[in-house]
Each structure stands twice: as structure tokens, then as C-alpha cells.
Scaffold this motif. Structure first.
Motif, short mmCIF file in Angstrom:
data_model
loop_
_atom_site.label_atom_id
_atom_site.label_comp_id
_atom_site.label_asym_id
_atom_site.label_seq_id
_atom_site.Cartn_x
_atom_site.Cartn_y
_atom_site.Cartn_z
N GLU A 147 0.82 -1.21 0.00
CA GLU A 147 0.00 0.00 0.00
C GLU A 147 0.86 1.26 0.00
OE1 GLU A 147 -3.99 -1.67 2.31
OE2 GLU A 147 -2.34 -0.78 3.45
N LEU A 148 1.95 1.24 0.74
CA LEU A 148 2.85 2.38 0.77
C LEU A 148 3.49 2.61 -0.59
CD1 LEU A 148 4.66 1.81 4.21
CD2 LEU A 148 3.15 3.73 3.63
N VAL A 149 3.93 1.51 -1.22
CA VAL A 149 4.56 1.61 -2.53
C VAL A 149 3.55 2.08 -3.57
CG1 VAL A 149 5.77 0.37 -4.36
CG2 VAL A 149 6.30 -0.12 -1.96
N ALA A 150 2.36 1.49 -3.55
CA ALA A 150 1.33 1.86 -4.52
C ALA A 150 0.93 3.33 -4.38
CB ALA A 150 0.11 0.97 -4.35
N SER A 151 0.85 3.82 -3.14
CA SER A 151 0.46 5.21 -2.93
C SER A 151 1.52 6.18 -3.43
CB SER A 151 0.20 5.47 -1.44
OG SER A 151 1.40 5.33 -0.68
N ALA A 152 2.76 5.70 -3.59
CA ALA A 152 3.85 6.53 -4.11
C ALA A 152 3.94 6.44 -5.63
CB ALA A 152 5.17 6.13 -3.48
N GLY A 153 3.01 5.72 -6.26
CA GLY A 153 3.01 5.61 -7.71
C GLY A 153 3.52 4.29 -8.23
N SER A 159 8.69 -2.23 -5.79
CA SER A 159 7.69 -1.83 -6.78
C SER A 159 6.46 -2.73 -6.74
CB SER A 159 8.30 -1.87 -8.19
OG SER A 159 7.33 -1.59 -9.18
N THR A 160 5.32 -2.15 -7.13
CA THR A 160 4.09 -2.92 -7.32
C THR A 160 3.77 -3.10 -8.80
OG1 THR A 160 2.81 -0.86 -7.08
CG2 THR A 160 3.06 -2.24 -5.11
N TRP A 161 4.64 -2.63 -9.69
CA TRP A 161 4.40 -2.81 -11.11
C TRP A 161 4.67 -4.26 -11.52
CZ3 TRP A 161 8.35 1.62 -11.74
CH2 TRP A 161 7.73 2.86 -11.49
N PRO A 162 3.98 -4.76 -12.53
CA PRO A 162 4.33 -6.09 -13.07
C PRO A 162 5.76 -6.07 -13.60
CG PRO A 162 2.19 -5.35 -13.88
CD PRO A 162 2.80 -4.17 -13.18
N LYS A 163 6.41 -7.20 -13.57
CA LYS A 163 7.82 -7.24 -13.98
C LYS A 163 8.02 -6.91 -15.45
CE LYS A 163 9.43 -10.28 -10.30
NZ LYS A 163 10.15 -11.52 -9.95
N GLY A 164 6.99 -7.07 -16.26
CA GLY A 164 7.11 -6.73 -17.67
C GLY A 164 6.78 -5.28 -17.98
N ARG A 204 14.75 3.53 1.93
CA ARG A 204 14.87 4.54 2.98
C ARG A 204 13.52 5.19 3.29
NH1 ARG A 204 17.83 6.65 -1.30
NH2 ARG A 204 16.73 8.26 -2.50
N ASP A 205 12.68 5.34 2.25
CA ASP A 205 11.37 5.94 2.47
C ASP A 205 10.45 4.97 3.21
OD1 ASP A 205 11.89 8.41 0.99
OD2 ASP A 205 11.91 7.13 -0.79
N LEU A 206 10.58 3.68 2.90
CA LEU A 206 9.78 2.68 3.61
C LEU A 206 10.20 2.57 5.06
CD1 LEU A 206 9.71 0.01 0.77
CD2 LEU A 206 7.72 1.21 1.69
N VAL A 207 11.50 2.64 5.29
CA VAL A 207 12.01 2.60 6.67
C VAL A 207 11.50 3.80 7.45
CG1 VAL A 207 14.10 2.76 8.10
CG2 VAL A 207 14.04 1.22 6.11
N ALA A 208 11.41 4.94 6.80
CA ALA A 208 10.90 6.14 7.46
C ALA A 208 9.45 5.97 7.88
CB ALA A 208 11.04 7.35 6.53
N HIS A 209 8.73 5.08 7.22
CA HIS A 209 7.35 4.79 7.57
C HIS A 209 7.25 3.65 8.58
CE1 HIS A 209 6.32 7.18 3.96
NE2 HIS A 209 5.17 7.37 4.56
N GLY A 210 8.39 3.16 9.06
CA GLY A 210 8.38 2.12 10.09
C GLY A 210 8.64 0.72 9.60
N ALA A 211 8.93 0.55 8.30
CA ALA A 211 9.19 -0.79 7.77
C ALA A 211 10.54 -1.31 8.24
CB ALA A 211 9.14 -0.77 6.25
#
Length: 321
Positions: free
Chosen positions: A6-12, A48-53, A18-25
């Protein structure tokens, strides 16, 4: 609790560790997310949440950012086909992960200050896309789209952007006069102009609130239509044809198939109508006389433009094979 995905998806769709760690990951959270398949790790430190292709995923995995037509395609650029992936990396880049079918280009370091985490700035992508285009027509198509999308504004702005990688590409600004609102309008206009016809786009019909897609040689009121014809659309189109005729022009309607697959017969029909009407009418502007001449391919370039001589107008455009 907000998940890693959800965090990654909300970032596009792409986020650095480092940004995920800042959110507590924690490392455990990240490892679990990757193993579950909710996110992938295209490159060390990136999630990333994008498909690998997905072209964006591929670019990050290689070690750079999308550029050229592949970057513009994701923004909605007009194209007959999906472009191959082109990845921009800084001149100092190393440890790249090459992919079959993916082209890597080394760009100046100043490009790194523009754009997003997954793509260069659209204006830089445009400069790359036009010189890599498969044909001159495709190059003009990209510029027409960029004008319509607001990526470039006037002729001077377009010329500055287009000349960033090759000086002659600035001449595309003259070939792309603006006003094209679809791939069909762009392609048809370019083909008519290359054949020596005078083309004016988005011409108002006097006494109405309607606009003709383009007027060819002052005679043909040409409409391009890529939509399926429904009853309500059919009546509106016939009424517009009537308005075009009352304005003193010959209405002609070309479908997507007529432009893409049957252009020769379409162009012949327009030529015949112009001949029947007594030939091209005088126009206020010279039109094609100032267009840079189109040259043949050289090296990787599929097209080139002749550089104009200072103070000397160009002849009607011709193709040098």
C-alpha cells in the motif's frame, strides 16, 4: 496497519527502502512482502508494485529511467504501435543489468535533475524520441501530440526542445504547425504536406460553431473519424458535411482504415476532387515553401532534415532516397 504494498502503490508504484524505513518498515517486513509477491525488488534498494514486464519496472531493473517514445507512450503519446523500451542512464552509470530488446542510452548528468524516479522529463524524452523515430512521419506525430498535450508550447519552445540532441530536429517545429487533435489528423496532414499540398488545421465554418479538421489546398474540407458510427453521430456528421459544402468547400471524410491502410486510394480521391474543382485555390500563406527539406537515413537515424540557409527560403519538400 498500512502494508508495504500500500505504501509503494500510494507513491506511484516505486519507492526506495529509505522511504519505507521512514514509515516504520523493517527488513523483516520488506523480505516478507517480496516473498509474498505483493511487491517486487527491481533493483537493490527499490520496491515496486508494477508487473515485472512493465516498461517502468524494466527501466529501473536495468539501472536507469525510461526515455524516448517508451516514456511518452505511458503519457498517452500517439503511436500506431507500442514502442520498444529505451532506458536513459547517466554518463557515469555502472553495474547495469542489460536486457534483451532494451536499448540503453547515456545522457548528460543534468537530465538527472529533471523527471521522476522512473522516467526522464517529458521534454527530454521528446528530444530523444523524435531522433529515434522509425520514420519522419512518426517524428512529426510525436511533436503534434506534444503540442496537443502541452509539453511544448509555441514554435520557439518546440524548436529548443527538439534540437537538444540533434540540431536539424528543430525543423520539425515547422512541419508540426499545431492543431492536430488525433493521430489521424496528424498523419493525414503530414502526408498531404509532403505531397506538396497546402494544409490548414482547425478551420472555423463561418456562421456556425463548428470547425473543420483540416482544409487542403483551400478546397477540401477534410474530416478524419476514428469512431464507430452510431445513429446520432451519423446525423451530426452529415449535417457538418452540409455546412462545409455551404462554406464553399468540398467535404471529404476519411476513416481510420482509410488513413492507416488505404492511404494511396484516399490521397488519389482527394487529388481527383481538387482537379475537378479546377485546382488548388490561392492561399494567404506560402505554406510548404518554407518547410525544411526531408533527407534520407544515415547511421541510426531513419530521417534527417536539411539545415536551412540563412535568409534563403526552402523549395517544396521532397524526399531524398
Amino acid at each position: 496497519m498500512t502494508t508495504i504494498a500500500e505504501l509503494v502503490a500510494s507513491a506511484g508504484g516505486l519507492l526506495h527502502k529509505r522511504d519505507l524505513v521512514a514509515h516504520g518498515a523493517t527488513d523483516r517486513h520488506l523480505t516478507s512482502a517480496v516473498r509474498s509477491g505483493s511487491v517486487s525488488r527491481p533493483r537493490r534498494g527499490w520496491y515496486s508494485t508494477w508487473p515485472k514486464g512493465d516498461p517502468r519496472h524494466v527501466a529501473v531493473a536495468v539501472g536507469g529511467r525510461l526515455t524516448g517514445a517508451s516514456a511518452l507512450h505511458l503519457l498517452g503519446a500517439w503511436s500506431w504501435r507500442r514502442p520498444p523500451v529505451t532506458v536513459s542512464v547517466p554518463q557515469t552509470a555502472s553495474r547495469l543489468r542489460r536486457r534483451r530488446g532494451v536499448r540503453v542510452v547515456w545522457d548528460s548528468l543534468d537530465l538527472s535533475d529533471r523527471g521522476s524516479t522512473w522516467a526522464v522529463d517529458p521534454r527530454d524524452a521528446l528530444a530523444r524520441a523524435v531522433i529515434d523515430a522509425d520514420s519522419f512521419e512518426d517524428a512529426v506525430l510525436l511533436v503534434d501530440w506534444a503540442r496537443e498535450a502541452g509539453i511544448v508550447s509555441d514554435d520557439d519552445d518546440a524548436a529548443e526542445v527538439l534540437s537538444r540532441l540533434r540540431a536539424d530536429a528543430a525543423g520539425l517545429a515547422a512541419w508540426s504547425e499545431g492543431g492536430a487533435e488525433s493521430i489521424l489528423e496528424s498523419v493525414a496532414g503530414t502526408r498531404f504536406r509532403r505531397a506538396g499540398h497546402h494544409v490548414v488545421r482547425q478551420v472555423p465554418i463561418k456562421g456556425t460553431n463548428k470547425v473543420i479538421d483540416m482544409v487542403v489546398d483551400g478546397i477540401i474540407g477534410l474530416e478524419t473519424d476514428g469512431r464507430a458510427h452510431h445513429a446520432d453521430r451519423f446525423e451530426k456528421d452529415r449535417a457538418k458535411d452540409s455546412d462545409i459544402a455551404r462554406s464553399g468547400r468540398i467535404p471529404f471524410r476519411a476513416s481510420a482504415r482509410m488513413v492507416r491502410d488505404r492511404w494511396r486510394s484516399t490521397a488519389d480521391a482527394v487529388d481527383a476532387l481538387i482537379h475537378m474543382a479546377g485546382g488548388a485555390r490561392p492561399v494567404a500563406e506560402v505554406g510548404n515553401s518554407s518547410l525544411p527539406r526531408v533527407l534520407g537515413p544515415r547511421g541510426r537515424r531513419r530521417w534527417r532534415l536539411a539545415m536551412p540557409r540563412q535568409g534563403i527560403g526552402q523549395e517544396l519538400p521532397t524526399v531524398v532516397c
